[in-house]
Design a protein around this motif. Structure first.
Motif, PDB file in Angstrom:
ATOM      1  N   GLU A  22       0.832  -1.209   0.000  1.00 30.91           N
ATOM      2  CA  GLU A  22       0.000   0.000   0.000  1.00 30.91           C
ATOM      3  C   GLU A  22       0.864   1.256   0.000  1.00 30.91           C
ATOM      4  O   GLU A  22       0.498   2.273  -0.598  1.00 30.91           O
ATOM      5  CB  GLU A  22      -0.925  -0.004   1.210  1.00 30.91           C
ATOM      6  N   LEU A  23       2.011   1.192   0.673  1.00 29.37           N
ATOM      7  CA  LEU A  23       2.903   2.351   0.688  1.00 29.37           C
ATOM      8  C   LEU A  23       3.431   2.649  -0.714  1.00 29.37           C
ATOM      9  O   LEU A  23       3.462   3.812  -1.140  1.00 29.37           O
ATOM     10  CB  LEU A  23       4.066   2.088   1.649  1.00 29.37           C
ATOM     11  N   ILE A  24       3.843   1.620  -1.443  1.00 30.14           N
ATOM     12  CA  ILE A  24       4.349   1.824  -2.800  1.00 30.14           C
ATOM     13  C   ILE A  24       3.231   2.287  -3.720  1.00 30.14           C
ATOM     14  O   ILE A  24       3.458   3.037  -4.673  1.00 30.14           O
ATOM     15  CB  ILE A  24       4.997   0.528  -3.334  1.00 30.14           C
ATOM     16  N   ALA A  25       2.023   1.860  -3.428  1.00 28.96           N
ATOM     17  CA  ALA A  25       0.876   2.278  -4.244  1.00 28.96           C
ATOM     18  C   ALA A  25       0.461   3.716  -3.943  1.00 28.96           C
ATOM     19  O   ALA A  25      -0.248   4.335  -4.748  1.00 28.96           O
ATOM     20  CB  ALA A  25      -0.302   1.329  -4.015  1.00 28.96           C
ATOM     21  N   ASN A  26       0.872   4.264  -2.792  1.00 30.09           N
ATOM     22  CA  ASN A  26       0.526   5.631  -2.408  1.00 30.09           C
ATOM     23  C   ASN A  26       1.817   6.404  -2.139  1.00 30.09           C
ATOM     24  O   ASN A  26       2.210   6.629  -0.988  1.00 30.09           O
ATOM     25  CB  ASN A  26      -0.356   5.630  -1.159  1.00 30.09           C
ATOM     26  N   LEU A  27       2.467   6.796  -3.211  1.00 36.94           N
ATOM     27  CA  LEU A  27       3.771   7.438  -3.090  1.00 36.94           C
ATOM     28  C   LEU A  27       3.704   8.804  -2.421  1.00 36.94           C
ATOM     29  O   LEU A  27       4.718   9.287  -1.895  1.00 36.94           O
ATOM     30  CB  LEU A  27       4.411   7.574  -4.474  1.00 36.94           C
ATOM     31  N   GLU A  28       2.537   9.423  -2.403  1.00 39.21           N
ATOM     32  CA  GLU A  28       2.408  10.709  -1.719  1.00 39.21           C
ATOM     33  C   GLU A  28       2.651  10.545  -0.222  1.00 39.21           C
ATOM     34  O   GLU A  28       3.250  11.407   0.422  1.00 39.21           O
ATOM     35  CB  GLU A  28       1.027  11.313  -1.972  1.00 39.21           C
ATOM     36  N   ASP A  29       2.189   9.429   0.345  1.00 42.93           N
ATOM     37  CA  ASP A  29       2.411   9.175   1.770  1.00 42.93           C
ATOM     38  C   ASP A  29       3.893   8.946   2.051  1.00 42.93           C
ATOM     39  O   ASP A  29       4.417   9.414   3.079  1.00 42.93           O
ATOM     40  CB  ASP A  29       1.598   7.950   2.224  1.00 42.93           C
ATOM     41  N   LEU A  30       4.543   8.242   1.142  1.00 38.10           N
ATOM     42  CA  LEU A  30       5.984   8.043   1.295  1.00 38.10           C
ATOM     43  C   LEU A  30       6.717   9.381   1.218  1.00 38.10           C
ATOM     44  O   LEU A  30       7.639   9.651   2.003  1.00 38.10           O
ATOM     45  CB  LEU A  30       6.498   7.090   0.214  1.00 38.10           C
ATOM     46  N   LEU A 208       7.522  11.798  -6.286  1.00 42.86           N
ATOM     47  CA  LEU A 208       8.491  10.734  -6.521  1.00 42.86           C
ATOM     48  C   LEU A 208       8.255  10.057  -7.868  1.00 42.86           C
ATOM     49  O   LEU A 208       7.113   9.744  -8.224  1.00 42.86           O
ATOM     50  CB  LEU A 208       8.409   9.694  -5.405  1.00 42.86           C
ATOM     51  N   THR A 209       9.347   9.846  -8.586  1.00 40.21           N
ATOM     52  CA  THR A 209       9.292   9.145  -9.867  1.00 40.21           C
ATOM     53  C   THR A 209      10.151   7.885  -9.773  1.00 40.21           C
ATOM     54  O   THR A 209      11.325   7.957  -9.400  1.00 40.21           O
ATOM     55  CB  THR A 209       9.816  10.032 -11.004  1.00 40.21           C
ATOM     56  N   LEU A 210       9.553   6.723 -10.113  1.00 36.44           N
ATOM     57  CA  LEU A 210      10.278   5.456 -10.047  1.00 36.44           C
ATOM     58  C   LEU A 210      11.311   5.403 -11.169  1.00 36.44           C
ATOM     59  O   LEU A 210      10.992   5.535 -12.343  1.00 36.44           O
ATOM     60  CB  LEU A 210       9.311   4.284 -10.164  1.00 36.44           C
TER      61      LEU A 210
END
Length: 472
Positions: A22-30, A208-210
């Motif tokens: 879920e963290l990777i799916a919501n990069l704004e939270d990261l 963030l950009t992967l």
């Protein structure tokens, strides 16, 4: 009423999230976590580091003296380094020992520790724990397919835990700016099976950009957090204000001594003295006062003295001694300048003086062992995946030896008087310069075989035959 708390409550919180997916799916939270760490957690960590380096912030940054002509000394006292280095040496001055009951596994673990300079690495972790209240370690496999571990910069690293009562780590985050481009922020995230490489060039949104994604095979988050205590406080964090007071007191003393040299000279009375004559007297460090007749015809009285702030020597020195003693007391570190501390005291008597530090050490040791088992658990996981042999982490023995003066001579003499005997392996284990007693015994045995004299039995046989022929 303003809050005089040095650090915000946000400066030392744990980051929690439901799951890594879920963290990777919501990069704004990261991104929010990274920004929060930069804004709230990094300033505390930087302050603690500054005090360790002797750059005590309060005395160096405060606006202490308004008069420009007066001395403004800023004396910093590195109690922080003393505390951390003393605790570091006490805990791992004698390198901790890890061993496994299976000799084959034991040899593999020794090889891994040697490749990684584990003694130095563990010492660095203990020092970081003491300074920042936490330390971070990264495990990885290098291009030579070796298992490596290294320390990470605490100011640029944090671990994210799940929201259960067990607080299991779900991700480790490491972020840093490009050395030649401060606008680029690299964010690397490790989950239990992947490594994500993100980048952001927007300082305002931190979007963030992967950039890259790859697998790792540790079957766990390869960034391990070593906590100093339950609250992740540094060993001298509680006494920062006392250090500031001591800096201020010593600086004021130095200012007084300097200002005394610039004290005002006051000459009382009607003196026949011009400016040039006064200057000559100052150069000669001599004052000759020649009075003029008063109105009544009699010679007037004259006097010269300096005006300066009076200094309560005994009171000020007692105040500074009390501050220094409180710093040692509240950090559980001994004052080595105390004449009653060392000298001819035995190791047993010194243990009582270090009783408070022993309680701190037991807490730090338990938490360090817990993190060490996580390290070897991850090593076991990747060794199993690589078919390099696995092992049970619970079978690893981790032994800390406090670096404390010991009367080993008295202990051995008492043991011998009681009729005790030691095996060669145990005898060698007493020596600090012998890392592995079994290896040392094998070396001794090999040297004995090499130095053992050899005999040419064929030559003896021929000599016997010659003697027999002569007799005939």
């Amino acid at each position: 009423m303003s809050n005089k708390q040095r650090f915000s409550n946000e400066a030392n919180i744990h980051y929690r999230y439901s799951s890594a997916d879920e963290l990777i799916a919501n990069l704004e939270d990261l991104s929010d976590m990274v920004q929060h760490h930069m804004q709230y957690q990094r300033p505390r960590l930087q302050t603690l580091e500054n005090y360790y380096k002797g750059n005590n912030e309060t005395i160096l940054q405060a606006n202490r003296r308004k008069e420009e002509h007066l001395a403004d000394h800023r004396a910093t006292h590195n109690f922080a380094k003393y505390v951390s280095q003393f605790i570091q040496g006490y805990m791992v001055g004698v390198p901790l020992k890890t061993s496994h009951k299976d000799e084959e596994i034991n040899e593999k673990l020794r090889d891994i520790n040697r490749i990684n300079d584990a003694d130095e690495h563990n010492s660095d972790l203990v020092l970081n724990q003491s300074i920042y209240g936490r330390a971070y370690e990264l495990l990885y496999r290098n291009k030579q397919d070796e298992i490596r571990f290294t320390t990470l910069d605490v100011k640029e690293t944090f671990v994210i835990y799940d929201d259960t009562v067990e607080m299991n780590p779900i991700a480790g985050v490491r972020y840093f700016n490009n050395q030649f481009n401060d606008d680029t922020l690299n964010v690397i995230v490790y989950t239990d099976n992947k490594k994500y490489d993100f980048v952001t060039k927007d300082q305002y949104s931190y979007k963030l950009t992967l950039r890259n994604e790859e697998n790792h095979f540790f079957d766990g988050v390869p960034i391990i957090e070593y906590m100093n205590n339950k609250f992740r406080q540094g060993d001298y964090e509680d006494v920062l204000n006392l250090i500031d007071l001591y800096d201020s007191a010593q600086s004021d003393t130095a200012n007084y001594m300097t200002d005394l040299n610039d004290a005002y000279l006051v000459i009382q009375g009607n003196v026949d003295l011009d400016v040039k004559t006064a200057e000559k007297m100052k150069e000669a460090r001599l004052i000759l006062l020649q009075t003029e007749p008063g109105n009544d015809g009699k010679a007037s009285q004259a006097d010269a003295k300096y005006i300066y702030k009076q200094y309560d020597v005994s009171g000020t020195e007692a105040y500074k001694d009390r501050l220094a003693e409180d710093i040692h007391k509240f950090t559980n570190t001994p004052n080595l300048n105390d004449e009653h501390f060392s000298g001819t005291q035995s190791g047993e008597s010194m243990k009582y003086k270090l009783f408070g530090l022993e309680q701190v050490r037991s807490i730090k040791e338990r938490l360090f062992k817990k993190a060490l088992r996580d390290r070897y658990r991850l090593i076991n996981n990747v060794m199993t995946r690589a078919s390099e042999g696995g092992f049970d982490v619970n079978d690893i023995q981790i032994v800390f030896t406090p670096n404390l003066p010991k009367s080993l001579k008295e202990e051995i003499e008492m043991f011998i008087k009681l009729g005790g005997k030691l095996s060669e392996e145990t005898t060698l284990s007493v020596l600090s310069l012998v890392e592995n007693p079994k290896e040392e015994l094998e070396k001794i045995e090999a040297e004995n075989k090499l130095n053992q004299p050899t005999y040419d039995f064929e030559q003896f046989r021929n000599q016997d035959e010659e003697v027999t022929d002569d007799d005939e």
